[in-house]
Design a protein around this motif. Structure first.
Motif, PDB file in Angstrom:
ATOM      1  N   ASN A   1      -4.801   2.144  -3.356  1.00  0.00           N
ATOM      2  CA  ASN A   1      -4.941   0.711  -3.606  1.00  0.00           C
ATOM      3  C   ASN A   1      -4.090  -0.060  -2.619  1.00  0.00           C
ATOM      4  N   LEU A   2      -4.666  -1.120  -2.022  1.00  0.00           N
ATOM      5  CA  LEU A   2      -3.938  -2.048  -1.174  1.00  0.00           C
ATOM      6  C   LEU A   2      -4.053  -3.423  -1.814  1.00  0.00           C
TER       7      LEU A   2
ATOM      8  N   GLY B   1       0.836  -1.200   0.000  1.00  0.00           N
ATOM      9  CA  GLY B   1       0.000   0.000   0.000  1.00  0.00           C
ATOM     10  C   GLY B   1       0.864   1.240   0.000  1.00  0.00           C
TER      11      GLY B   1
ATOM     12  N   THR C   1      -6.910  -7.012  -4.485  1.00  0.00           N
ATOM     13  CA  THR C   1      -6.720  -5.562  -4.443  1.00  0.00           C
ATOM     14  C   THR C   1      -7.964  -4.890  -3.883  1.00  0.00           C
TER      15      THR C   1
END
Length: 708
Positions: free
Chosen positions: A255-256, A243, A288
């Motif tokens: 976004n992670l 992240g 994601t």
């Protein structure tokens, strides 16, 4: 047609003879058990599984026919009857034999294709009901029927064994049936050495042991291979969450991504957020999660958890901590409203909350006009104003900013109260007897004054007044002689008061300007000043006239504005001739009928000094002049000591004052300036002011006038 009895009997007899003849002829060619034999063609048949064989009954001699008797072929299922026209005769209960008869000259048999183990057994041929037969045995041979693979303690399902890594496992291959003589193990097509028995054991099975295992058994007729698949379940090598690594601004999308490396089966992933521990996204790798952050996401922690059949205990990834930058949430300014007296002090405090980053900058702003703000004060969270004045009244606010943006506080109001102050010099007023006079006092005060009192000649004046926020008008109707003079008017509010002096005079021409003074000079210009006096009750202007002493023509510099009663007027005249004496005069003019011109009493003559190119003579002359002055001073001091200097000083004084008086008187008597005699008819004697002197530096009224 109807036969007679005789005809019927004859016919019946004939038919019987014919039938007898036929039967008797047939019996002569029928099979007879006494002279005919029936044998099996082959007494032993060894047939390979899936092959073809024929079971046949041989009739000897073959020329005989069936006459009431039947050949029966019996096998593992049922007897099959044959005659000369049917093969086989009767109902067949085994469908696989339908249509498989084989009848050739003297042979009656059954063709068996795709021989199976059920076809093995004893087959025999005999006469129907005679019980004389010949037997044959069919033996079906085949490769092994296949090994039987079993697993312990985990049971295979559809030949697949699924178990956790580090578990124990034993695979047994049983190939004893069908005369198997050999057993071979392979793993993913590669022979496993050292496996001499029918068991394959794993004490702590590893993920590298996964694959397809085969067991092959064989006999004289072929080999058969059995297969079993080992599926070892194991956790991923790693679970990582990626992240943002740097601060992100509010309302930005982030976004992670959770990634699991390895693992069997593919793990189930879940991204969770704390505080709260809520799951925000589930799925498989790569997983994601996208979100738009706000200030509540600051310092929020995200982790990814992997679970599944191959993971005994959940695997947890690293943490991703979001740093969300945002502008200050709120700014509060105190105090909100202040009513304070001039000269006191006030302090404001600006409190900012919930901003990231918190390295705030402060901007203080003041508005004294609608919609217009100017920056004041230092970059700190408080602002103190000492010795408050009128200029400090207005609206205040505080702006707090960080690297993301800024937020403006509420508005605070400051109302500075002060005693009345005159906005401008009070003008004298002129009016004729019987007219209405208006004495105006323009002031600035907060709060608005509530009291106006005027006195005239030590008594209360008779008047009425009109008032606005910034002005009092004292109205004197039908002016009398006794109303002329000076009025002292006191304007008062709750803070203090001020007294203004107003002169009421009879309407007439303006007064003569005073204190005509030389302020500066050059070789080609002169700067003059004078003081404006009473304008005679109307607006006035000034006209400055000048001429060189060797000329008779005056030059006028007209329309010089009057700044107000007792105000200093200043102007500059250029384009003069160097080293020339000039005569100056000033007159004031208003619009009153009659003689509206007042001549100045101050006339200035001057001799401008021009410095030419330096040479030795000029330098020597200057030095000589200085020496002469020094010598004169020394002699004068010496004479004063002997009481002789007094006579000399008196002579010099008389000589100096006499010359200009005589000169200008002579000019007037000789009518040299007839064109200007009217202007100067009422003038006092001229005053000769030299440029080399300082203009009225010892006149205390001069500096007072300048300040006004």
């Amino acid at each position: 047609m109807i036969l007679s009895l005789q005809e019927f009997l004859v016919t019946t007899l004939f038919m019987c003879l014919m039938l007898y003849t036929k039967i008797n002829g047939q019996q002569q060619n029928c099979i007879d058990a006494a002279d005919t034999t029936i044998t099996i063609v082959a007494t032993l048949a060894v047939v390979k599984l899936g092959g073809t064989t024929v079971v046949q009954c041989q009739v000897s001699p073959p020329s005989k026919k069936f006459c009431g008797l039947r050949i029966v072929l019996s096998g593992p299922f049922m007897p099959f009857q044959f005659d000369e026209t049917n093969c086989p005769r009767g109902t067949i209960t085994e469908p696989r034999y339908t249509g498989q008869c084989d009848v050739t000259a003297g042979r009656y048999g059954l063709r068996i294709t795709n021989v199976q183990m059920i076809d093995a057994g004893t087959w025999s041929c005999d006469y129907m009901n005679s019980f004389r037969n010949s037997k044959t045995v069919i033996t079906v041979v085949a490769p092994p029927s296949g090994p039987v693979l079993t697993s312990q303690p985990t049971t295979a399902i559809n030949n697949i064994v699924t178990l956790q890594e580090n578990s124990s496992l034993t695979i047994t291959c049983d190939g004893s049936q069908s005369g198997a003589t050999g057993l071979t193990y392979k793993w993913s097509g590669v022979n496993l050495s050292g496996q001499s028995n029918n068991k394959l054991s794993f004490t702590r099975i590893s993920k590298t042991d996964s694959g397809v295992y085969t067991c092959t058994v064989s006999n004289t007729y072929g080999s058969v291979t059995g297969r079993i698949t080992i599926n070892v379940q194991y956790p991923p090598n790693s679970v990582a969450l990626q992240g943002p690594t740097s601060p992100v601004q509010e309302s930005t999308s982030v976004n992670l991504t959770c990634t699991a490396t390895g693992g069997n089966p593919e793990p189930n992933l879940a991204i969770t957020r704390t505080p709260g521990g809520s799951t925000v996204k589930r799925g498989v790798s790569p997983l994601t999660y996208s979100t738009s952050v706000n200030k509540t996401d600051n310092q929020a922690e995200y982790q990814c958890t992997a679970t599944g059949a191959g993971i005994p205990t959940p695997m947890i990834s690293n943490k991703v901590v979001l740093t969300v930058t945002h502008a200050v949430d709120s700014v509060s300014l105190t105090p909100v409203k202040s009513l304070i007296t001039e000269g006191n002090s006030i302090g404001f405090f600006c409190a900012a909350t919930d901003g990231n980053p918190d390295n705030f900058t402060y901007t203080w702003q003041l508005s004294t006009a609608p919609g217009v703000w100017k920056s004041i004060g230092p970059n700190i969270d408080h602002h103190v104003i000492h010795d408050l004045s009128k200029a400090d009244s207005g609206l205040y606010r505080c702006q707090v900013a960080n690297t993301v943006g800024f937020t403006i506080s509420n508005i605070a109001t400051v109302d500075v109260q002060y005693a009345p102050k005159l906005k401008r010099k009070v003008k004298s007023v002129a009016a004729k007897i019987g007219e209405t006079a208006k004495l105006t006092i323009n002031y600035d005060a907060n709060p608005t004054p509530t009291t106006l009192r005027c006195s005239h000649r030590m008594r209360e004046a008779s008047y009425f007044a009109t008032m606005s926020k910034t002005q009092w008008n004292v109205i004197i109707k039908s002016v009398r002689e006794s109303d002329y003079g000076t009025y002292s008017c006191r304007v008062k509010n709750s803070i203090g008061s001020i007294t203004a002096t107003i002169k009421l005079a009879e309407t007439g021409p303006p007064q003569t300007p005073t204190n005509l003074t030389v302020l500066a000079k050059t070789a080609e210009s002169v700067t003059l000043s004078w003081v404006s006096e009473f304008a005679g009750g109307s607006e006035q202007t000034f006209t400055l006239s000048y001429r060189a002493l060797d000329s008779t023509q005056f030059v006028n510099k007209t329309e010089i504005t009057d700044p107000g009663y007792r105000k200093l007027v200043q102007t500059k005249i250029t384009g003069l001739k160097p080293a020339t004496d000039y005569l100056f005069k000033v007159k004031s003019v208003n619009s009153n009928p009659g003689d509206n011109t007042s001549l100045s009493t101050d006339i200035v003559t001057t001799k401008t000094n021009v410095v030419h190119q330096s040479d030795a003579g000029v330098v020597l002359g200057s030095i000589s002049f200085v020496l002469v002055v020094i010598l004169f001073i020394v002699v004068l001091i010496q004479l004063l000591r002997n009481n002789r200097g007094i006579v000399l000083i008196d002579r010099l004084r008389k000589t100096k004052t006499k010359e200009p008086t005589t000169e200008y008187t002579s000019c007037n008597e000789n009518k040299t300036h007839d064109a200007d005699s009217r202007d100067y008819a009422a003038a006092t004697p001229y005053v000769n002011v030299a440029f080399s002197g300082e203009p009225h530096e010892n006149d205390p009224n001069f500096y007072e006038d300048v300040k006004m």
